[in-house]
Design a protein around this motif. Structure first.
Motif, PDB file in Angstrom:
ATOM      1  N   ARG A  91       0.825  -1.204   0.000  1.00 32.33           N
ATOM      2  CA  ARG A  91       0.000   0.000   0.000  1.00 32.33           C
ATOM      3  C   ARG A  91       0.865   1.262   0.000  1.00 32.33           C
ATOM      4  O   ARG A  91       0.626   2.206  -0.752  1.00 32.33           O
ATOM      5  CB  ARG A  91      -0.939   0.014   1.215  1.00 32.33           C
ATOM      6  CG  ARG A  91      -1.763   1.249   1.344  1.00 32.33           C
ATOM      7  CD  ARG A  91      -2.710   1.414   0.156  1.00 32.33           C
ATOM      8  NE  ARG A  91      -3.311   2.726   0.207  1.00 32.33           N
ATOM      9  CZ  ARG A  91      -3.637   3.437  -0.848  1.00 32.33           C
ATOM     10  NH1 ARG A  91      -3.485   2.955  -2.052  1.00 32.33           N
ATOM     11  NH2 ARG A  91      -4.158   4.629  -0.713  1.00 32.33           N
ATOM     12  N   LYS A  92       1.911   1.261   0.820  1.00 31.81           N
ATOM     13  CA  LYS A  92       2.817   2.413   0.883  1.00 31.81           C
ATOM     14  C   LYS A  92       3.508   2.621  -0.469  1.00 31.81           C
ATOM     15  O   LYS A  92       3.617   3.749  -0.952  1.00 31.81           O
ATOM     16  CB  LYS A  92       3.846   2.222   1.994  1.00 31.81           C
ATOM     17  CG  LYS A  92       4.792   3.402   2.150  1.00 31.81           C
ATOM     18  CD  LYS A  92       5.621   3.267   3.391  1.00 31.81           C
ATOM     19  CE  LYS A  92       6.668   4.321   3.558  1.00 31.81           C
ATOM     20  NZ  LYS A  92       6.301   5.678   3.368  1.00 31.81           N
ATOM     21  N   GLN A  93       3.956   1.535  -1.080  1.00 27.57           N
ATOM     22  CA  GLN A  93       4.607   1.643  -2.386  1.00 27.57           C
ATOM     23  C   GLN A  93       3.630   2.155  -3.441  1.00 27.57           C
ATOM     24  O   GLN A  93       4.000   2.958  -4.303  1.00 27.57           O
ATOM     25  CB  GLN A  93       5.194   0.294  -2.806  1.00 27.57           C
ATOM     26  CG  GLN A  93       6.384  -0.115  -1.971  1.00 27.57           C
ATOM     27  CD  GLN A  93       6.867  -1.520  -2.290  1.00 27.57           C
ATOM     28  OE1 GLN A  93       6.135  -2.352  -2.821  1.00 27.57           O
ATOM     29  NE2 GLN A  93       8.117  -1.787  -1.951  1.00 27.57           N
ATOM     30  N   THR A  94       2.383   1.713  -3.359  1.00 26.41           N
ATOM     31  CA  THR A  94       1.366   2.171  -4.295  1.00 26.41           C
ATOM     32  C   THR A  94       1.134   3.671  -4.144  1.00 26.41           C
ATOM     33  O   THR A  94       1.013   4.402  -5.133  1.00 26.41           O
ATOM     34  CB  THR A  94       0.048   1.400  -4.081  1.00 26.41           C
ATOM     35  OG1 THR A  94       0.295   0.010  -4.259  1.00 26.41           O
ATOM     36  CG2 THR A  94      -1.028   1.854  -5.047  1.00 26.41           C
ATOM     37  N   GLU A  95       1.082   4.153  -2.915  1.00 26.89           N
ATOM     38  CA  GLU A  95       0.920   5.588  -2.677  1.00 26.89           C
ATOM     39  C   GLU A  95       2.104   6.369  -3.239  1.00 26.89           C
ATOM     40  O   GLU A  95       1.922   7.449  -3.816  1.00 26.89           O
ATOM     41  CB  GLU A  95       0.777   5.862  -1.182  1.00 26.89           C
ATOM     42  CG  GLU A  95      -0.544   5.398  -0.610  1.00 26.89           C
ATOM     43  CD  GLU A  95      -0.615   5.496   0.910  1.00 26.89           C
ATOM     44  OE1 GLU A  95       0.438   5.681   1.566  1.00 26.89           O
ATOM     45  OE2 GLU A  95      -1.724   5.388   1.445  1.00 26.89           O
ATOM     46  N   GLU A  96       3.314   5.842  -3.086  1.00 23.23           N
ATOM     47  CA  GLU A  96       4.504   6.510  -3.614  1.00 23.23           C
ATOM     48  C   GLU A  96       4.458   6.580  -5.134  1.00 23.23           C
ATOM     49  O   GLU A  96       4.805   7.605  -5.727  1.00 23.23           O
ATOM     50  CB  GLU A  96       5.766   5.786  -3.143  1.00 23.23           C
ATOM     51  CG  GLU A  96       6.035   5.952  -1.660  1.00 23.23           C
ATOM     52  CD  GLU A  96       7.154   5.055  -1.134  1.00 23.23           C
ATOM     53  OE1 GLU A  96       7.784   4.328  -1.922  1.00 23.23           O
ATOM     54  OE2 GLU A  96       7.384   5.088   0.084  1.00 23.23           O
ATOM     55  N   VAL A  97       4.020   5.495  -5.767  1.00 18.78           N
ATOM     56  CA  VAL A  97       3.915   5.475  -7.223  1.00 18.78           C
ATOM     57  C   VAL A  97       2.874   6.481  -7.689  1.00 18.78           C
ATOM     58  O   VAL A  97       3.094   7.217  -8.659  1.00 18.78           O
ATOM     59  CB  VAL A  97       3.599   4.053  -7.739  1.00 18.78           C
ATOM     60  CG1 VAL A  97       3.192   4.080  -9.206  1.00 18.78           C
ATOM     61  CG2 VAL A  97       4.792   3.142  -7.544  1.00 18.78           C
ATOM     62  N   CYS A  98       1.747   6.551  -6.997  1.00 23.17           N
ATOM     63  CA  CYS A  98       0.704   7.532  -7.352  1.00 23.17           C
ATOM     64  C   CYS A  98       1.250   8.948  -7.251  1.00 23.17           C
ATOM     65  O   CYS A  98       0.990   9.788  -8.127  1.00 23.17           O
ATOM     66  CB  CYS A  98      -0.517   7.362  -6.463  1.00 23.17           C
ATOM     67  SG  CYS A  98      -1.480   5.889  -6.827  1.00 23.17           S
ATOM     68  N   PHE A  99       2.010   9.225  -6.221  1.00 19.01           N
ATOM     69  CA  PHE A  99       2.609  10.543  -6.047  1.00 19.01           C
ATOM     70  C   PHE A  99       3.568  10.845  -7.204  1.00 19.01           C
ATOM     71  O   PHE A  99       3.530  11.932  -7.786  1.00 19.01           O
ATOM     72  CB  PHE A  99       3.345  10.637  -4.712  1.00 19.01           C
ATOM     73  CG  PHE A  99       4.109  11.917  -4.550  1.00 19.01           C
ATOM     74  CD1 PHE A  99       3.458  13.093  -4.207  1.00 19.01           C
ATOM     75  CD2 PHE A  99       5.489  11.953  -4.758  1.00 19.01           C
ATOM     76  CE1 PHE A  99       4.166  14.284  -4.077  1.00 19.01           C
ATOM     77  CE2 PHE A  99       6.203  13.132  -4.630  1.00 19.01           C
ATOM     78  CZ  PHE A  99       5.538  14.305  -4.291  1.00 19.01           C
ATOM     79  N   LEU A 100       4.438   9.893  -7.553  1.00 16.22           N
ATOM     80  CA  LEU A 100       5.391  10.092  -8.644  1.00 16.22           C
ATOM     81  C   LEU A 100       4.679  10.295  -9.975  1.00 16.22           C
ATOM     82  O   LEU A 100       5.068  11.147 -10.784  1.00 16.22           O
ATOM     83  CB  LEU A 100       6.355   8.905  -8.740  1.00 16.22           C
ATOM     84  CG  LEU A 100       7.350   8.759  -7.604  1.00 16.22           C
ATOM     85  CD1 LEU A 100       8.099   7.437  -7.719  1.00 16.22           C
ATOM     86  CD2 LEU A 100       8.318   9.932  -7.578  1.00 16.22           C
ATOM     87  N   LYS A 101       3.636   9.524 -10.194  1.00 20.46           N
ATOM     88  CA  LYS A 101       2.864   9.654 -11.434  1.00 20.46           C
ATOM     89  C   LYS A 101       2.212  11.037 -11.509  1.00 20.46           C
ATOM     90  O   LYS A 101       2.294  11.707 -12.537  1.00 20.46           O
ATOM     91  CB  LYS A 101       1.806   8.552 -11.508  1.00 20.46           C
ATOM     92  CG  LYS A 101       0.994   8.575 -12.771  1.00 20.46           C
ATOM     93  CD  LYS A 101      -0.018   7.437 -12.776  1.00 20.46           C
ATOM     94  CE  LYS A 101      -0.965   7.552 -13.933  1.00 20.46           C
ATOM     95  NZ  LYS A 101      -1.998   6.515 -13.914  1.00 20.46           N
ATOM     96  N   ASP A 102       1.576  11.467 -10.420  1.00 22.02           N
ATOM     97  CA  ASP A 102       0.952  12.788 -10.395  1.00 22.02           C
ATOM     98  C   ASP A 102       1.980  13.889 -10.634  1.00 22.02           C
ATOM     99  O   ASP A 102       1.723  14.853 -11.370  1.00 22.02           O
ATOM    100  CB  ASP A 102       0.242  13.038  -9.056  1.00 22.02           C
ATOM    101  CG  ASP A 102      -1.017  12.212  -8.886  1.00 22.02           C
ATOM    102  OD1 ASP A 102      -1.522  11.651  -9.895  1.00 22.02           O
ATOM    103  OD2 ASP A 102      -1.492  12.112  -7.742  1.00 22.02           O
TER     104      ASP A 102
END
Length: 99
Positions: free
Chosen positions: A14-25
């Motif tokens: 979940r934490k990694q997914t949030e980090e990826v979402c942040f990087l994508k945004d």
């Protein structure tokens, strides 16, 4: 597998997914400061515009990242210098989560 270990692994993902979402945004914000990707037609896999093409590549690995990057670069050759953004297959691949 013990419940605690499962909970821990789920939390890590979940934490990694949030980090990826942040990087994508962050990536989309930088590009869209120069132009709107949704307004640029693009004939790709499940994509009618550059926004969808880039999203499909990041999220599902669909499409050709070099072709997408070339299309973005042609629209604004100075984009990388203006935003300190380097669009490359390495950057985009780093954003993808491989399950």
């Amino acid at each position: 597998m013990k419940r605690e270990k499962i909970v821990n692994e789920i939390a890590i993902v979940r934490k990694q997914t949030e980090e990826v979402c942040f990087l994508k945004d962050e990536l989309f914000d930088k590009i869209q400061d120069a132009f709107c990707l949704m307004d640029v037609p693009y004939a790709g896999i499940n994509a009618d515009n550059l926004y969808d093409a880039l999203s499909c590549y990041i999220d599902y690995g669909e499409g050709d990242i070099d072709d997408i990057a070339l299309a973005i670069s042609k629209l604004n050759p100075n984009l990388a210098e203006e935003t300190e953004l380097k669009i490359s297959s390495t950057l985009i691949s780093a954003l993808r989560l491989n399950y």
